[in-house]
Design an enzyme around this catalytic site. Sequence first.
Site, PDB file in Angstrom:
ATOM      1  N   HIS A  17       0.848  -1.195   0.000  1.00  0.00           N
ATOM      2  CA  HIS A  17       0.000   0.000   0.000  1.00  0.00           C
ATOM      3  C   HIS A  17       0.882   1.244   0.000  1.00  0.00           C
ATOM      4  O   HIS A  17       2.102   1.134   0.082  1.00  0.00           O
ATOM      5  CB  HIS A  17      -0.951   0.010   1.206  1.00  0.00           C
ATOM      6  CG  HIS A  17      -0.273   0.072   2.544  1.00  0.00           C
ATOM      7  ND1 HIS A  17       0.515  -0.944   3.043  1.00  0.00           N
ATOM      8  CD2 HIS A  17      -0.261   1.038   3.503  1.00  0.00           C
ATOM      9  CE1 HIS A  17       0.962  -0.611   4.237  1.00  0.00           C
ATOM     10  NE2 HIS A  17       0.520   0.595   4.540  1.00  0.00           N
ATOM     11  N   HIS A  51       2.436   3.884   1.910  1.00  0.00           N
ATOM     12  CA  HIS A  51       2.740   3.960   3.345  1.00  0.00           C
ATOM     13  C   HIS A  51       2.727   5.402   3.862  1.00  0.00           C
ATOM     14  O   HIS A  51       3.070   6.323   3.132  1.00  0.00           O
ATOM     15  CB  HIS A  51       4.131   3.375   3.612  1.00  0.00           C
ATOM     16  CG  HIS A  51       4.278   1.979   3.102  1.00  0.00           C
ATOM     17  ND1 HIS A  51       3.859   0.886   3.806  1.00  0.00           N
ATOM     18  CD2 HIS A  51       4.766   1.514   1.938  1.00  0.00           C
ATOM     19  CE1 HIS A  51       4.099  -0.202   3.098  1.00  0.00           C
ATOM     20  NE2 HIS A  51       4.650   0.146   1.951  1.00  0.00           N
ATOM     21  N   ASP A 106       4.223   5.957   7.068  1.00  0.00           N
ATOM     22  CA  ASP A 106       5.208   6.035   8.150  1.00  0.00           C
ATOM     23  C   ASP A 106       6.648   5.934   7.679  1.00  0.00           C
ATOM     24  O   ASP A 106       7.561   6.044   8.476  1.00  0.00           O
ATOM     25  CB  ASP A 106       4.920   4.937   9.183  1.00  0.00           C
ATOM     26  CG  ASP A 106       5.012   3.556   8.566  1.00  0.00           C
ATOM     27  OD1 ASP A 106       4.966   3.462   7.324  1.00  0.00           O
ATOM     28  OD2 ASP A 106       5.143   2.582   9.317  1.00  0.00           O
ATOM     29  N   HIS A 107       6.851   5.651   6.406  1.00  0.00           N
ATOM     30  CA  HIS A 107       8.213   5.618   5.864  1.00  0.00           C
ATOM     31  C   HIS A 107       8.121   5.857   4.365  1.00  0.00           C
ATOM     32  O   HIS A 107       7.061   5.687   3.764  1.00  0.00           O
ATOM     33  CB  HIS A 107       8.897   4.275   6.138  1.00  0.00           C
ATOM     34  CG  HIS A 107       8.287   3.131   5.384  1.00  0.00           C
ATOM     35  ND1 HIS A 107       7.243   2.395   5.872  1.00  0.00           N
ATOM     36  CD2 HIS A 107       8.551   2.628   4.155  1.00  0.00           C
ATOM     37  CE1 HIS A 107       6.899   1.467   4.998  1.00  0.00           C
ATOM     38  NE2 HIS A 107       7.670   1.587   3.932  1.00  0.00           N
ATOM     39  N   HIS A 128      -7.209  -0.512   5.980  1.00  0.00           N
ATOM     40  CA  HIS A 128      -6.143   0.351   6.517  1.00  0.00           C
ATOM     41  C   HIS A 128      -5.981   1.527   5.557  1.00  0.00           C
ATOM     42  O   HIS A 128      -5.922   2.685   5.984  1.00  0.00           O
ATOM     43  CB  HIS A 128      -4.854  -0.457   6.659  1.00  0.00           C
ATOM     44  CG  HIS A 128      -3.630   0.364   6.908  1.00  0.00           C
ATOM     45  ND1 HIS A 128      -3.459   1.113   8.047  1.00  0.00           N
ATOM     46  CD2 HIS A 128      -2.525   0.574   6.151  1.00  0.00           C
ATOM     47  CE1 HIS A 128      -2.285   1.747   7.972  1.00  0.00           C
ATOM     48  NE2 HIS A 128      -1.720   1.446   6.840  1.00  0.00           N
ATOM     49  N   ASP A 157      -0.300  -3.899   6.216  1.00  0.00           N
ATOM     50  CA  ASP A 157      -0.818  -3.329   7.459  1.00  0.00           C
ATOM     51  C   ASP A 157      -2.256  -3.769   7.716  1.00  0.00           C
ATOM     52  O   ASP A 157      -2.918  -3.219   8.596  1.00  0.00           O
ATOM     53  CB  ASP A 157      -0.768  -1.795   7.424  1.00  0.00           C
ATOM     54  CG  ASP A 157       0.659  -1.261   7.504  1.00  0.00           C
ATOM     55  OD1 ASP A 157       1.605  -2.060   7.404  1.00  0.00           O
ATOM     56  OD2 ASP A 157       0.803  -0.038   7.658  1.00  0.00           O
ATOM     57  N   HIS A 175       4.832  -4.631   9.562  1.00  0.00           N
ATOM     58  CA  HIS A 175       5.434  -4.016  10.755  1.00  0.00           C
ATOM     59  C   HIS A 175       5.306  -4.959  11.937  1.00  0.00           C
ATOM     60  O   HIS A 175       4.377  -5.769  12.000  1.00  0.00           O
ATOM     61  CB  HIS A 175       4.694  -2.729  11.175  1.00  0.00           C
ATOM     62  CG  HIS A 175       4.699  -1.648  10.163  1.00  0.00           C
ATOM     63  ND1 HIS A 175       5.811  -0.884   9.885  1.00  0.00           N
ATOM     64  CD2 HIS A 175       3.717  -1.185   9.363  1.00  0.00           C
ATOM     65  CE1 HIS A 175       5.505   0.003   8.959  1.00  0.00           C
ATOM     66  NE2 HIS A 175       4.246  -0.158   8.619  1.00  0.00           N
TER      67      HIS A 175
HETATM   68 FE   LIG Z   1       0.573   1.638   6.423  1.00  0.00          FE
END
Ligand SMILES: [Fe+2]
Length: 228
Positions: free
Chosen positions: A57, A59, A61-62, A113, A131, A172
């Site tokens: 997907h 992202h 967060d990074h 998500h 996620d 994660h």
């Molecule tokens: Fe994510």
Amino acid sequence: MLFRQLFDLESSTYTYLLGDESTKEAILIDPVLEQVERDLKLLQELGLSLRFCLETHVHADHITGTAKLRKATGCLSIVPEKAQVGCADKHIKHEDILQLRSIKIKAIATPGHTDSHMAFYVNHDRVFTGDALFIRGCGRTDFQSGDAGILFDSVTQRLFTLPNETLVYPAHDYRGHTVSTIGEEKRWNPRFAGRKRNDFIELMANLNLPDPKKMMEAVPANESCGKT
Ligand SMILES: [Fe+2]
């Protein structure tokens, strides 16, 4: 199949390397920008050439390592259908198959998500859940067009219907886990076990999580394949 699980400490992200031992071709799932040198070194040491970077997907967060890896190796970038990533080489949709000799990857649409999330079911023995499903947890649903009811349906109807022995590899982990199984998550995941759809929606609405630190830069960067 050659398989490696790689970890980025800063974002707690797992990147997965899948390689075919006869053709020496490889796929990376969810590469991280800051870890591109590590990944290139490992590919070289294992004598692999990178064919595809696959994203579960977009992202928050990074930043993805895809643009940098594509520049270095000429690999193709593959993202889920409906992901707003104009620079991707290919979009993959539900039930599409991507095959690299001994590696057969089936995309399973698992929105919730984000609205364009895919899990990847590989060789009928493992699933990369992104996620959508973590070990004893799941991704949040409060931004990026997330929807808790839709995530509940994705997990319970599409992931929990895979065979119990299927290995679960998430994008994660924050508690030190590396791998689980579908059967184990059905029984012990506190977000889903014994919960009805409405309970889950209520639980997810009350998590009160702070926004990821990199969200404002990561989402737009990932929509352009990770160019920063
Ligand atoms: Fe994510």
